[in-house]
Scaffold this motif. Structure first.
Motif, PDB file in Angstrom:
ATOM      1  N   SER A  17      42.500  65.531  43.708  1.00 52.65           N
ATOM      2  CA  SER A  17      42.826  64.310  44.416  1.00 52.65           C
ATOM      3  C   SER A  17      42.301  64.507  45.768  1.00 52.65           C
ATOM      4  N   GLY A  18      42.598  65.891  46.171  1.00 47.82           N
ATOM      5  CA  GLY A  18      42.205  66.277  47.538  1.00 47.82           C
ATOM      6  C   GLY A  18      40.997  65.769  48.163  1.00 47.82           C
ATOM      7  N   GLY A  19      39.931  65.440  47.386  1.00 46.93           N
ATOM      8  CA  GLY A  19      38.604  64.885  47.811  1.00 46.93           C
ATOM      9  C   GLY A  19      38.746  63.514  48.023  1.00 46.93           C
ATOM     10  N   VAL A  20      39.963  62.722  47.554  1.00 44.44           N
ATOM     11  CA  VAL A  20      39.937  61.415  48.096  1.00 44.44           C
ATOM     12  C   VAL A  20      40.468  61.503  49.405  1.00 44.44           C
ATOM     13  N   PHE A  21      41.415  62.268  49.679  1.00 42.45           N
ATOM     14  CA  PHE A  21      41.903  62.316  50.945  1.00 42.45           C
ATOM     15  C   PHE A  21      41.161  62.726  52.070  1.00 42.45           C
ATOM     16  N   LEU A  54      33.638  57.860  46.975  1.00 42.65           N
ATOM     17  CA  LEU A  54      32.865  56.900  47.906  1.00 42.65           C
ATOM     18  C   LEU A  54      31.739  55.930  47.293  1.00 42.65           C
ATOM     19  N   GLN A  55      31.415  56.351  46.201  1.00 44.37           N
ATOM     20  CA  GLN A  55      30.571  55.595  45.559  1.00 44.37           C
ATOM     21  C   GLN A  55      30.902  54.668  44.615  1.00 44.37           C
ATOM     22  N   SER A  56      32.357  54.652  44.225  1.00 41.24           N
ATOM     23  CA  SER A  56      32.792  53.580  43.553  1.00 41.24           C
ATOM     24  C   SER A  56      33.006  52.335  44.042  1.00 41.24           C
TER      25      SER A  56
END
Length: 426
Positions: free
Chosen positions: A337-341, A421-423
């Protein structure tokens, strides 16, 4: 945040003029006692152990750093708190609750609406927070002034507490409390729920990254002389100081793990300190300090504000991101989930690949800080359960990061970021 503020949960109290205190009570019958759990950082209820302990060479230790055995939390009764409020701010208490904190004393205050107070010109309808600083931080008046000026500046850009002038028109005063000098100040209360009280959705993680970047962008233009020399135990630059506190870890494998992390952080990050972009940072962007405006459906909650500027310091912006990322991972309970942050943060302030490659070291170092210092504080105050909040999840996360996914975590975060980001649904 009707029932929470600043690193803590408040105890709901149904009647007016009730006092929930997490230390000794005076004998006055007007104060009620409650069962309580104390939530804190390395703390103090007595001052018998001095922060100026002697080091191995026989000289005085650095008075700006917490020393093993130091107990720096203010020792104050509820009656003394009431007296301070009345004398310094003209406040007659309508309601008062102690907020569980690390090493300060913090109190949520509401004025008695039936009594006119001429000292506070612009009254905050949500109440106030009285902050009595620990004995160590109370030696740093210039740093307290810096925090006050930072909050006044930042409140023009985002929502955060604003300091309230006392009877002398000052934003703080130094008070002798039971023989020890402590800085006392009053802040406006910021209402809302805390981050840890609402579901940790991807959208909230993304917003957290955005919000932190907006704050960091605003702080690029803020300067105060005190930040040029201020240091604290909780800066990532202070990670090597953890070696002094490792004795509290009874598990030898965990102690060895922390020692590995300290060594790697020193050699891979701290040796490059002069090459990183520096600015004033919040330094403690965590689930206890982020105020959320909640929505009925629970999925569209929005980041509203930020509190607790006691760990602000001048550091690499890398450290700000690494510290915040650590707490987001703890809340989400997974490394991916760190990628979302990070996706949210980079929407405002893009990061180079080189800077992102250091983040895993920063996360491991912050986890080590939190786990070691939490265990240390608990050794001083076994009833203080707050300091153990991150222990179970923290050890699980640090071992997974360091032992299993350290070589792949950069790619994991990049993949998660791109996917989010692509969602079509954030």
């Amino acid at each position: 945040m009707d029932d929470t503020w600043n690193n803590v949960e408040l105890t709901n109290i149904s009647r007016r003029k009730s006092y929930t205190l997490n230390h000794s009570y005076d004998s006055s019958a007007k104060y009620s006692t409650f069962n309580n759990n104390e939530n804190e950082k390395p703390s103090q209820e007595s001052t018998t152990s001095s922060a100026t302990a002697q080091n191995s060479n026989g000289s005085s230790a650095d008075q700006n750093s917490l020393q093993p055995g130091s107990d720096i939390k203010p020792n104050i009764t509820s009656g003394q708190v009431e007296s301070l409020l009345r004398r310094l701010f003209g406040i007659t208490i309508g309601e008062m609750k102690e907020l569980l904190s690390y090493d300060d004393r913090n109190y949520f205050i509401k004025e008695d609406p039936n009594i006119k107070n001429p000292l506070i010109v612009s009254h905050c309808p949500h109440g106030y927070v009285l902050k009595i600083l620990n004995a160590l931080d109370s030696k740093k008046e210039d740093f307290v002034d810096a925090q006050n000026q930072l909050m006044l500046y930042l409140s023009k850009h985002i929502e955060c507490p604003r300091p309230v002038p006392n009877v002398n028109g000052k934003l703080y005063s130094v008070e002798n409390i039971n023989g020890v000098e402590h800085i006392v100040r009053l802040l406006e209360f910021v209402p809302g729920q805390m981050f840890h009280e609402v579901p940790t959705t991807n959208y909230l993680l993304y917003q957290s990254g955005e919000y932190l970047a907006k704050m960091d962008k605003a702080l690029k233009n803020f300067q105060h002389e005190a930040y040029e020399s201020h240091t604290s135990t909780w800066q990532l630059q202070s990670v090597p100081q953890l070696k002094k506190f490792l004795y509290v870890l009874e598990d030898h494998s965990r102690k060895a793990l922390v020692e590995e992390i300290i060594e790697a952080f020193e050699s891979n990050v701290l040796t490059k300190l002069d090459t990183f972009e520096m600015q004033i940072i919040h330094g403690d962007f965590n689930e206890q300090n982020i105020v959320v405006e909640s929505c009925a459906n629970g999925t569209d909650n929005k980041i509203k504000g930020i509190i607790d500027f006691g760990d602000t310091n001048k550091s690499p912006i890398l450290f700000e991101i690494g510290i915040a990322l650590t707490y987001m991972l703890l809340q989400a309970k997974n490394l991916e989930s760190g990628g979302v942050f990070l996706a949210g943060y980079e929407t405002i302030l893009p990061l180079s690949s080189e800077i992102k490659s250091y983040l895993k070291y920063c996360v491991a170092a912050r986890l080590a800080q939190s786990l070691v210092m939490g265990a240390y504080t608990h050794s001083l105050h076994p009833s203080n359960e707050y300091v153990l909040v991150t222990q179970a999840q923290g050890w699980k996360l640090i071992e997974e990061l360091w032992r299993e996914k350290f070589d792949t975590i950069d790619e994991i975060w990049k993949t998660t970021c791109d996917k989010y980001l692509q969602s079509s649904v954030k």
